[in-house]
Design an enzyme around this catalytic site. Structure first.
Site, mmCIF file in Angstrom:
data_model
loop_
_atom_site.group_PDB
_atom_site.id
_atom_site.type_symbol
_atom_site.label_atom_id
_atom_site.label_comp_id
_atom_site.label_asym_id
_atom_site.label_seq_id
_atom_site.Cartn_x
_atom_site.Cartn_y
_atom_site.Cartn_z
ATOM 1 N N SER A 145 14.290 -49.243 -57.683
ATOM 2 C CA SER A 145 12.947 -49.301 -58.278
ATOM 3 C C SER A 145 12.829 -48.349 -59.463
ATOM 4 C CB SER A 145 11.885 -48.971 -57.229
ATOM 5 O OG SER A 145 11.961 -47.621 -56.809
ATOM 6 N N ASP A 203 14.471 -39.803 -58.709
ATOM 7 C CA ASP A 203 15.112 -41.092 -58.984
ATOM 8 C C ASP A 203 14.943 -41.515 -60.437
ATOM 9 O OD1 ASP A 203 15.534 -40.933 -56.280
ATOM 10 O OD2 ASP A 203 14.871 -42.973 -55.845
#
Length: 395
Positions: A145, A203
């Site tokens: 994502s 991330d």
């Protein structure tokens, strides 16, 4: 509005060391994977906004005129790069038909796309088509994502002219400068907030800058020089809940503080020792002893992760299968199934690698050979990806 066509990519991520301990203020090392997400943004004259996500079988389009109705009245400020616009998110949820409790991959991907599109192009919404394809499995804790959000941010900022293209006439692939990368990262973080609610920011930072990042108590620091290490990445395909696993570690800490706290301190020391070893490897020629240290740290940390209760029989099998071939493995991410990494030495023979991959596939797992320390977000010319094997919608 005239927009610039562009093709971008961003890497996935894995946790090398520090899983779960990082929740309790310890050091974690996050690394980029040379498994990437690719995005192509094309200008169209259809008066439509289209998104193609073949990995999750999603192909949608909206009229630009309909999307314009979601914009605030003239003069009102739309969500900015530093703060998520809660009202816009609410409107988009209603528009897409997503309830507050819905967290499925398809719905979250659509919300992040529309949010970044409306914010970046707020002054004049263009018609365009965005096509995305990823080498990363979704929901496996590998930063899929975040790579998607980084690609969305980079492509839309570039297409709008907010940031210049880093490509020159002599280059087919290039990275942006530090100022542009910071802006990409901040917009990608907003995408991650829509998808995950309260992400750490690790991330999207890995997806933006690549390489190896040190994370502790909210502070992210990039290792200045990193070696490129080969690994096997294995997906056991066992679903797990990060929330449940994190809560389980907390329960163990409360029940056995004098036992679990020293384990987390040891995990912290593993992360720091690994960081020191990687720095040495990047500064000089890597030696067999460096790889010996990395292998021992992998074994130690895997035992620690089992002690705190986040192991799984499938991960035990991964470690046993690879050790039978002389290779060392550990889980990466939340554990309880999910994914694991296996270090490959420079001298590891191709036959050993191929046989190990086949052994793991025979266990029902997915397995790839890849590298850690890969480049962050990049822009590509169409020529750069011509022979890449990517789907035709990206070429």
């Amino acid at each position: 509005m005239q927009i610039k066509e562009c093709i971008v990519s961003a890497p996935g991520k894995a946790i090398l060391h520090g899983e779960h301990a990082v929740v309790h203020g310890k050091v974690a090392l996050a690394v980029s994977l040379n498994l990437r997400t690719y995005l192509r943004l094309q200008a169209t004259s259809t008066s439509k906004v289209c998104i193609n996500l073949p990995n999750i079988n999603t192909f949608l389009s909206w009229d630009v005129a309909v999307l314009k109705q979601l914009l605030p009245d003239s003069g009102a400020e739309l969500g900015n790069v530093n703060e998520l616009d809660a009202e816009l998110v609410r409107m988009l949820r209603n528009f897409v038909g997503v309830s507050n409790g819905t967290l499925d991959t398809r719905s979250m991907a659509i919300l992040a796309f529309l949010y970044i599109y409306l914010c970046v192009f707020a002054k004049e919404l263009p018609s365009l088509t965005v096509s995305v394809w990823s080498e990363l499995p979704t929901g496996a804790g590998l930063g899929s994502s975040a790579a998607y959000s980084v690609c969305l941010a980079a492509a839309m900022l570039s297409a709008s002219g907010t940031i210049p293209s880093p490509l020159s006439d002599q280059e087919n692939t290039a990275r942006w400068g530090e100022v542009e990368m910071e802006l990409i990262n901040r917009w990608a973080f907003q995408g991650e907030r829509i998808i995950h609610g309260n992400p750490s920011g690790v991330d999207n930072a890995v997806g933006t800058w690549g390489g190896i990042l040190r994370y502790r108590s909210g502070k992210i620091t990039a290792l200045s020089r990193v070696p490129m290490l080969r690994i096997l990445l294995t997906n056991t395909k066992v679903p797990r809940s990060t929330k449940v696993l994190v809560a389980g570690v907390k329960d163990k800490m409360n029940k056995f503080p004098s036992i679990i706290n020293p384990v987390l301190e040891s995990v912290d020391a593993v992360s720091c020792t690994c960081e020191q070893t990687l720095t040495e490897m990047a500064s000089d020629t890597p030696t067999p002893e460096h790889y010996n240290v990395l292998e021992e740290l992998i074994d130690i940390n895997q035992h620690h992760l089992n002690v705190i209760g986040v192991g799984h029989t499938t991960l035990d099998t991964l470690c046993q299968v690879t050790l039978a071939r002389g290779l060392h493995s550990k889980l990466t991410g939340a554990g309880g199934g999910g994914c694991g990494i296996t270090l490959l030495r420079p001298e590891t023979e191709c036959s050993v690698i191929q046989n190990t991959i086949q052994d793991l596939k025979d266990c029902g797992y997915d397995c790839w050979e890849t590298r850690i320390g890969a480049a962050g977000v990049q822009q590509h010319s169409p020529l750069a990806l011509h022979d890449s094997g990517l789907p035709s919608l990206l070429l």
